[in-house]
Write a protein that holds these residues in place. Structure first.
Motif, short mmCIF file in Angstrom:
data_model
loop_
_atom_site.label_atom_id
_atom_site.label_comp_id
_atom_site.label_asym_id
_atom_site.label_seq_id
_atom_site.Cartn_x
_atom_site.Cartn_y
_atom_site.Cartn_z
N SER A 1 -30.88 -65.74 -136.39
CA SER A 1 -29.47 -66.05 -136.14
C SER A 1 -28.97 -67.20 -137.02
CB SER A 1 -29.26 -66.42 -134.66
OG SER A 1 -29.96 -67.61 -134.34
N LYS A 2 -29.90 -68.04 -137.48
CA LYS A 2 -29.52 -69.16 -138.35
C LYS A 2 -29.69 -68.83 -139.83
CE LYS A 2 -31.18 -72.37 -134.81
NZ LYS A 2 -32.28 -73.29 -134.43
N SER A 3 -30.27 -67.67 -140.10
CA SER A 3 -30.56 -67.29 -141.48
C SER A 3 -29.36 -66.58 -142.11
CB SER A 3 -31.78 -66.37 -141.51
OG SER A 3 -32.05 -65.94 -142.81
N HIS A 4 -29.34 -66.59 -143.43
CA HIS A 4 -28.24 -65.94 -144.14
C HIS A 4 -28.71 -64.68 -144.86
CE1 HIS A 4 -25.67 -69.33 -143.26
NE2 HIS A 4 -26.56 -70.16 -143.79
N ILE A 5 -29.87 -64.17 -144.50
CA ILE A 5 -30.36 -62.95 -145.15
C ILE A 5 -29.62 -61.74 -144.57
CG2 ILE A 5 -32.62 -63.91 -145.70
CD1 ILE A 5 -33.77 -62.41 -143.29
N PRO B 1 -22.78 -52.54 -146.35
CA PRO B 1 -23.93 -51.62 -146.45
C PRO B 1 -25.24 -52.38 -146.63
CG PRO B 1 -22.11 -50.88 -147.83
CD PRO B 1 -21.73 -52.24 -147.33
N GLY B 2 -26.24 -52.00 -145.86
CA GLY B 2 -27.54 -52.66 -145.96
C GLY B 2 -27.71 -53.85 -145.05
N ASN B 3 -26.61 -54.34 -144.49
CA ASN B 3 -26.70 -55.48 -143.57
C ASN B 3 -27.08 -55.02 -142.17
OD1 ASN B 3 -25.54 -56.80 -145.82
ND2 ASN B 3 -24.61 -58.31 -144.47
N ILE B 4 -27.98 -55.75 -141.55
CA ILE B 4 -28.40 -55.42 -140.19
C ILE B 4 -28.28 -56.67 -139.33
CG2 ILE B 4 -30.31 -54.67 -138.73
CD1 ILE B 4 -31.35 -53.01 -141.01
N GLN B 5 -27.55 -56.57 -138.25
CA GLN B 5 -27.37 -57.69 -137.33
C GLN B 5 -28.55 -57.76 -136.36
OE1 GLN B 5 -24.59 -59.77 -137.52
NE2 GLN B 5 -24.12 -58.60 -139.37
N LEU B 6 -28.74 -58.94 -135.78
CA LEU B 6 -29.79 -59.15 -134.79
C LEU B 6 -29.67 -58.14 -133.65
CD1 LEU B 6 -32.08 -60.64 -133.36
CD2 LEU B 6 -30.41 -62.36 -132.63
#
Length: 246
Positions: A157-161, A217-222
């Protein structure tokens, strides 16, 4: 030939004793861990056994590391002269961290930090930072999966990946811990162990349950990861029992 074998054995034994005497009082994640002193002992060991090719050096040092109880200290002593592939082979998650019980997790995280210090091609700064962040959540035995999942969720949650593909070992740990935590909670439900369940899920309420309407595209949320591996997490996160009736 027998004499040569004995000499090499003595050199190996001396190396084990030397790095233990220097590094055993600390861990690679600590600020004043003696990386330089440990590396000097390995450099001296390699010099004494004679000229070796890179594959031969990797094999020799891998054997030393595997035969050393404090693997993280051994990796800290050797990573700077090993190939990235050899280091990654030693840090195989499936072999280092036991399923369900998570035995070996803390040593694995410390070893990632140690390897990064000596060889950033093998273990990235991002992986080492995740390892540092997760050490407080590393445990083993009953409840270890839930505690690790809490740490992984906090760190992500704190990461920017954009997704966890850049840190595959932690992606596997996320999947493992989510499934294990879900199984533990299901066990609590079946046994009606509501006080234990409530204590275990208290941290879930802190997860923000509001994914954006669209993601690149390619982003995945927690939330997407939890939905896939732990389908009932929203139910537990929104559970507000009357504590005096548990």
């Amino acid at each position: 030939r027998t004499k040569m074998v004995l000499l090499r054995k003595k050199k190996s034994e001396a190396w084990h004793l030397q790095i233990d005497s220097v590094g055993s009082a600390s861990r690679p994640s600590k600020p004043k861990f003696p990386y330089a002193a440990l590396q000097q002992y390995t450099d001296y060991y390699i010099k004494k056994i004679g000229k070796l090719s890179t594959p031969e050096t990797d094999i020799k040092l891998a054997i030393l590391i595997q035969n050393h109880d404090a693997r993280d200290i051994a990796i800290a002593a050797c990573a700077h002269v090993m190939s990235p592939g050899a280091i990654k082979a030693l840090l195989n998650l499936e072999l280092c961290v036991a399923p369900a019980t998570y035995y070996g997790l803390e040593m694995f995280l410390e070893s990632l930090i140690a390897a990064n210090s000596g060889n950033r091609t093998a273990i990235s700064n991002l992986e080492a930072q995740w390892a540092r962040d997760l050490i407080p959540y590393a445990s083993h035995g009953i409840g270890a999966g839930g505690k690790l999942l809490e740490g992984l969720c906090n760190t992500l949650s704190k990461s920017h990946i954009p997704n966890m593909n850049v840190i595959p070992d932690f992606a596997v740990l996320m999947q493992r811990s989510a499934r294990d935590f879900a199984s533990q909670l299901e066990g609590f439900r079946i046994r009606c162990a509501w006080p234990a369940a409530h204590l275990s899920v208290s941290w879930l309420t802190t997860i923000k349950q509001s994914s954006p309407a669209t993601t690149p595209p390619g982003n995945i949320q927690l939330e997407h990861i939890l939905d896939a591996q732990f389908p009932t997490w929203r139910i537990w996160a929104n559970w507000r029992p009357s504590l005096d009736r548990l």
